[in-house]
Design an enzyme around this catalytic site. Structure first.
Site, PDB file in Angstrom:
ATOM      1  N   HIS A 124      40.020  41.814  50.364  1.00 45.12           N
ATOM      2  CA  HIS A 124      40.260  40.907  51.491  1.00 45.12           C
ATOM      3  C   HIS A 124      41.723  40.466  51.460  1.00 45.12           C
ATOM      4  O   HIS A 124      42.448  40.727  50.491  1.00 45.12           O
ATOM      5  CB  HIS A 124      39.325  39.687  51.428  1.00 45.12           C
ATOM      6  CG  HIS A 124      39.433  38.872  50.182  1.00 45.12           C
ATOM      7  ND1 HIS A 124      38.411  38.764  49.257  1.00 45.12           N
ATOM      8  CD2 HIS A 124      40.436  38.117  49.698  1.00 45.12           C
ATOM      9  CE1 HIS A 124      38.787  37.980  48.267  1.00 45.12           C
ATOM     10  NE2 HIS A 124      40.010  37.577  48.505  1.00 45.12           N
TER      11      HIS A 124
HETATM   12  C1  T46 Z   1      41.371  36.810  44.492  1.00 40.22           C
HETATM   13  C2  T46 Z   1      40.427  36.998  43.389  1.00 40.22           C
HETATM   14  C3  T46 Z   1      41.051  36.967  42.042  1.00 40.22           C
HETATM   15  C4  T46 Z   1      34.271  29.350  46.139  1.00 40.22           C
HETATM   16  O1  T46 Z   1      33.288  28.678  46.484  1.00 40.22           O
HETATM   17  N1  T46 Z   1      35.438  28.730  45.764  1.00 40.22           N
HETATM   18  C5  T46 Z   1      36.546  29.411  45.377  1.00 40.22           C
HETATM   19  O2  T46 Z   1      37.586  28.798  45.078  1.00 40.22           O
HETATM   20  C6  T46 Z   1      36.485  30.857  45.362  1.00 40.22           C
HETATM   21  C7  T46 Z   1      37.703  31.683  44.959  1.00 40.22           C
HETATM   22  C8  T46 Z   1      35.320  31.462  45.731  1.00 40.22           C
HETATM   23  N2  T46 Z   1      34.226  30.732  46.103  1.00 40.22           N
HETATM   24  C9  T46 Z   1      32.995  31.431  46.471  1.00 40.22           C
HETATM   25  C10 T46 Z   1      33.101  32.253  47.751  1.00 40.22           C
HETATM   26  C11 T46 Z   1      32.158  33.405  47.516  1.00 40.22           C
HETATM   27  O3  T46 Z   1      30.869  33.029  47.892  1.00 40.22           O
HETATM   28  O4  T46 Z   1      32.673  32.367  45.448  1.00 40.22           O
HETATM   29  C12 T46 Z   1      32.181  33.586  46.007  1.00 40.22           C
HETATM   30  C13 T46 Z   1      33.055  34.756  45.575  1.00 40.22           C
HETATM   31  O5  T46 Z   1      34.372  34.541  46.087  1.00 40.22           O
HETATM   32  P1  T46 Z   1      35.342  35.735  46.506  1.00 40.22           P
HETATM   33  O6  T46 Z   1      34.643  36.688  47.394  1.00 40.22           O
HETATM   34  O7  T46 Z   1      36.596  35.121  47.010  1.00 40.22           O
HETATM   35  O8  T46 Z   1      35.587  36.407  45.082  1.00 40.22           O
HETATM   36  P2  T46 Z   1      36.562  37.561  44.692  1.00 40.22           P
HETATM   37  O9  T46 Z   1      36.502  37.660  43.215  1.00 40.22           O
HETATM   38  O10 T46 Z   1      36.258  38.799  45.467  1.00 40.22           O
HETATM   39  O11 T46 Z   1      38.038  37.099  45.119  1.00 40.22           O
HETATM   40  C14 T46 Z   1      38.658  35.934  44.599  1.00 40.22           C
HETATM   41  C15 T46 Z   1      39.736  35.424  45.582  1.00 40.22           C
HETATM   42  O12 T46 Z   1      39.156  35.089  46.825  1.00 40.22           O
HETATM   43  C16 T46 Z   1      40.796  36.449  45.770  1.00 40.22           C
HETATM   44  O13 T46 Z   1      41.774  36.023  46.693  1.00 40.22           O
HETATM   45  O14 T46 Z   1      42.543  37.094  44.377  1.00 40.22           O
HETATM   46  O15 T46 Z   1      39.307  36.132  43.380  1.00 40.22           O
END
Ligand code: T46
Length: 137
Positions: free
Chosen positions: A49
């Site tokens: 993303h």
């Molecule tokens: C990146 C990598 C390293 C939250 O509720 N709070 C938060 O601060 C975050 C980051 C996520 N969430 C929730 C949202 C989703 O339901 O946790 C779930 C997984 O989050 P996300 O899809 O963002 O996870 P990653 O590991 O794919 O990505 C994240 C960051 O968004 C991204 O920018 O660099 O971690």
């Protein structure tokens, strides 16, 4: 020379263990949020993303991760496997985390509070936004 990969090195002290210090970083943003990812499922892709506004610095403080960055024009990758080396993830840069194993531990410093509305999760929409922004430039 890399257009997309910006690495940041922080102090590493080796004594009976390893102590890394994140202080006085010359970042283009104030840190509003810190999160970490522990025990990711081996081999699963994370990220995939871009963010409209949020800027980040990511450290792989244990294990390794192959980061793929894409700004709509350039695509570059780097493997992070040193606890004192971080990568800058700018806004509007598509980023993917590959090849982690359950041992990997990621620490992320972010410029903004969490918001689902800040995510662009569809690559076609991301490309479109980038090319529209270029046309209006
Ligand atoms: C990146 C990598 C390293 C939250 O509720 N709070 C938060 O601060 C975050 C980051 C996520 N969430 C929730 C949202 C989703 O339901 O946790 C779930 C997984 O989050 P996300 O899809 O963002 O996870 P990653 O590991 O794919 O990505 C994240 C960051 O968004 C991204 O920018 O660099 O971690």
């Amino acid at each position: 020379m890399s257009k997309l990969i910006k690495l940041i090195e922080v102090k590493k002290i080796i004594d009976d263990g390893i102590l890394c210090v994140v202080e006085d970083l010359n970042l283009p943003f104030k840190i509003k949020r810190v999160y970490y990812i522990i025990s990711p499922k081996s081999g699963l892709l994370r990220g995939a993303h871009a963010h409209y506004k949020n800027k980040q610095v990511l450290f792989c403080i244990r294990g390794s991760v192959r980061m793929v960055l894409d700004d709509g024009q350039n695509k570059e990758e780097v493997t992070l496997n040193r606890p004192n080396i971080g990568i800058v993830l700018d806004k509007m840069v598509w980023h993917e985390m590959h090849d982690m194993n359950t041992n990997s531990l990621l620490l992320v410093l972010a410029s903004d509070l969490f918001s689902q509305n800040d995510y662009i999760r569809d690559y076609k929409s991301f490309s479109k936004l980038i090319s529209n922004a270029k046309k209006n430039y």
